[in-house]
Structure formats: structure tokens, C-alpha cells
Design a protein around this motif. Structure first.
Motif, PDB file in Angstrom:
ATOM      1  N   GLN A  31      10.856  -5.788  -4.070  1.00 40.84           N
ATOM      2  CA  GLN A  31      10.798  -6.617  -2.875  1.00 40.84           C
ATOM      3  C   GLN A  31       9.339  -6.786  -2.472  1.00 40.84           C
ATOM      4  O   GLN A  31       8.494  -5.959  -2.792  1.00 40.84           O
ATOM      5  CB  GLN A  31      11.620  -5.997  -1.748  1.00 40.84           C
ATOM      6  CG  GLN A  31      11.205  -4.587  -1.360  1.00 40.84           C
ATOM      7  CD  GLN A  31      12.041  -4.014  -0.250  1.00 40.84           C
ATOM      8  OE1 GLN A  31      12.320  -4.677   0.730  1.00 40.84           O
ATOM      9  NE2 GLN A  31      12.443  -2.756  -0.397  1.00 40.84           N
ATOM     10  N   HIS A  38       7.067  -3.568  -3.557  1.00 42.26           N
ATOM     11  CA  HIS A  38       7.795  -2.315  -3.355  1.00 42.26           C
ATOM     12  C   HIS A  38       9.048  -2.328  -4.219  1.00 42.26           C
ATOM     13  O   HIS A  38       9.609  -3.382  -4.495  1.00 42.26           O
ATOM     14  CB  HIS A  38       8.225  -2.183  -1.885  1.00 42.26           C
ATOM     15  CG  HIS A  38       7.081  -2.122  -0.928  1.00 42.26           C
ATOM     16  ND1 HIS A  38       6.657  -0.949  -0.373  1.00 42.26           N
ATOM     17  CD2 HIS A  38       6.275  -3.092  -0.435  1.00 42.26           C
ATOM     18  CE1 HIS A  38       5.635  -1.199   0.437  1.00 42.26           C
ATOM     19  NE2 HIS A  38       5.387  -2.493   0.414  1.00 42.26           N
ATOM     20  N   LYS A  39       9.493  -1.135  -4.621  1.00 39.01           N
ATOM     21  CA  LYS A  39      10.781  -1.029  -5.299  1.00 39.01           C
ATOM     22  C   LYS A  39      11.875  -1.402  -4.308  1.00 39.01           C
ATOM     23  O   LYS A  39      11.633  -1.439  -3.098  1.00 39.01           O
ATOM     24  CB  LYS A  39      11.011   0.409  -5.785  1.00 39.01           C
ATOM     25  CG  LYS A  39      10.126   0.811  -6.936  1.00 39.01           C
ATOM     26  CD  LYS A  39      10.502   2.199  -7.415  1.00 39.01           C
ATOM     27  CE  LYS A  39       9.673   2.582  -8.621  1.00 39.01           C
ATOM     28  NZ  LYS A  39      10.080   3.869  -9.177  1.00 39.01           N
ATOM     29  N   LEU A  40      13.077  -1.637  -4.798  1.00 40.23           N
ATOM     30  CA  LEU A  40      14.189  -1.911  -3.879  1.00 40.23           C
ATOM     31  C   LEU A  40      14.447  -0.739  -2.942  1.00 40.23           C
ATOM     32  O   LEU A  40      14.898  -0.927  -1.818  1.00 40.23           O
ATOM     33  CB  LEU A  40      15.464  -2.250  -4.645  1.00 40.23           C
ATOM     34  CG  LEU A  40      15.584  -3.678  -5.145  1.00 40.23           C
ATOM     35  CD1 LEU A  40      16.919  -3.896  -5.803  1.00 40.23           C
ATOM     36  CD2 LEU A  40      15.374  -4.688  -4.034  1.00 40.23           C
ATOM     37  N   SER A  41      14.121   0.466  -3.390  1.00 45.67           N
ATOM     38  CA  SER A  41      14.286   1.646  -2.534  1.00 45.67           C
ATOM     39  C   SER A  41      13.321   1.625  -1.359  1.00 45.67           C
ATOM     40  O   SER A  41      13.503   2.349  -0.391  1.00 45.67           O
ATOM     41  CB  SER A  41      14.076   2.918  -3.353  1.00 45.67           C
ATOM     42  OG  SER A  41      12.734   2.973  -3.822  1.00 45.67           O
ATOM     43  N   GLY A  42      12.263   0.808  -1.462  1.00 51.61           N
ATOM     44  CA  GLY A  42      11.289   0.678  -0.382  1.00 51.61           C
ATOM     45  C   GLY A  42       9.929   1.256  -0.683  1.00 51.61           C
ATOM     46  O   GLY A  42       8.964   0.975   0.005  1.00 51.61           O
ATOM     47  N   ASN A  63       6.570   3.244   2.681  1.00 44.27           N
ATOM     48  CA  ASN A  63       7.922   2.841   2.324  1.00 44.27           C
ATOM     49  C   ASN A  63       8.426   1.851   3.374  1.00 44.27           C
ATOM     50  O   ASN A  63       8.367   2.128   4.563  1.00 44.27           O
ATOM     51  CB  ASN A  63       8.815   4.079   2.284  1.00 44.27           C
ATOM     52  CG  ASN A  63      10.172   3.819   1.700  1.00 44.27           C
ATOM     53  OD1 ASN A  63      10.845   2.857   2.056  1.00 44.27           O
ATOM     54  ND2 ASN A  63      10.593   4.694   0.803  1.00 44.27           N
ATOM     55  N   ASN A  66      15.033   0.207   2.271  1.00 44.53           N
ATOM     56  CA  ASN A  66      15.894  -0.507   1.327  1.00 44.53           C
ATOM     57  C   ASN A  66      16.511  -1.718   2.028  1.00 44.53           C
ATOM     58  O   ASN A  66      17.156  -1.568   3.060  1.00 44.53           O
ATOM     59  CB  ASN A  66      16.985   0.436   0.833  1.00 44.53           C
ATOM     60  CG  ASN A  66      17.833  -0.156  -0.259  1.00 44.53           C
ATOM     61  OD1 ASN A  66      18.114  -1.345  -0.264  1.00 44.53           O
ATOM     62  ND2 ASN A  66      18.248   0.673  -1.183  1.00 44.53           N
ATOM     63  N   ASN A  69      21.301  -4.888  -1.395  1.00 42.21           N
ATOM     64  CA  ASN A  69      21.300  -5.530  -2.706  1.00 42.21           C
ATOM     65  C   ASN A  69      21.246  -7.056  -2.536  1.00 42.21           C
ATOM     66  O   ASN A  69      22.166  -7.647  -1.991  1.00 42.21           O
ATOM     67  CB  ASN A  69      22.551  -5.135  -3.488  1.00 42.21           C
ATOM     68  CG  ASN A  69      22.506  -5.604  -4.918  1.00 42.21           C
ATOM     69  OD1 ASN A  69      21.795  -6.543  -5.270  1.00 42.21           O
ATOM     70  ND2 ASN A  69      23.261  -4.936  -5.761  1.00 42.21           N
TER      71      ASN A  69
END
Length: 98
Positions: A31, A38-42, A63, A66, A69
Motif C-alpha cells: 500500500q 508499506h506492506k499490506l500489514s502496514g 506502521n 492494515n 484486503n
């Protein structure tokens, strides 16, 4: 229009749709918060610079959480190789896949 993301060799490794980054198969992996990737996890990974995800050595920008999805938009097709380009930063798309 699909905004492809390339590696330093010029191969398409993913694409951007709105504020999300996907693999070429349409799997959501990242994202965007501005140009910060950032990863989807944040968790912070790197920066979006032109059409590449690169490590600008900015440190850890934290972070952002999230977002849920975003779904699978499908494969946009492969645009082919655009040619090697070096923006002076290490390629970092692989960090989204870890």
C-alpha cells in the motif's frame, strides 16, 4: 491505464492501482502513503520512485496499519521489458514479497 512497476533490469514485477501495489498475477502486496511503500500489514518497506520500488535508506517510517484486503483486480497482462534503468537506488520490490 495500468501503472506498471519494474525491477532494475526492466522487467515488470507488479503494478499500481489507486493506493495499492499488486504482483503481476494480481495479488495485493503493498500500500502507498504518498511515495512511501508499506506492506499490506502496514510496516514500512521503501519508496516508490518513478516506476520502481527502491530503497532510499530513509530509515523506518513506521506502521500505517492494515487497510484490509483490497481484492484481486486480475492480471493486467505483461507490457514486456522496458529496458534496464538505474535510478541510483537498490531495487526493493522483493521486500514486499517477504
Amino acid at each position: 491505464m495500468t501503472e506498471y512497476i519494474y525491477d532494475r533490469r526492466g522487467s515488470a514485477v507488479g503494478f499500481r492501482k489507486e493506493r495499492f501495489i499488486y504482483t503481476m498475477q494480481g495479488k495485493p502486496v503493498g500500500q502507498l502513503n504518498g511515495d512511501h511503500v508499506h506492506k499490506l500489514s502496514g510496516s514500512y518497506v521503501s519508496e516508490l520512485h518513478k516506476d520502481m520500488v527502491v530503497d532510499k535508506h530513509l530509515g523506518n517510517l513506521g506502521n500505517i496499519g492494515n487497510p484490509g484486503n483490497p481484492g484481486n483486480p486480475g492480471s493486467p497482462g505483461n507490457p514486456g521489458n522496458r529496458g534496464a534503468i538505474n535510478y541510483g537506488y537498490p531495487d526493493a520490490f522483493h521486500k514486499l514479497l517477504e
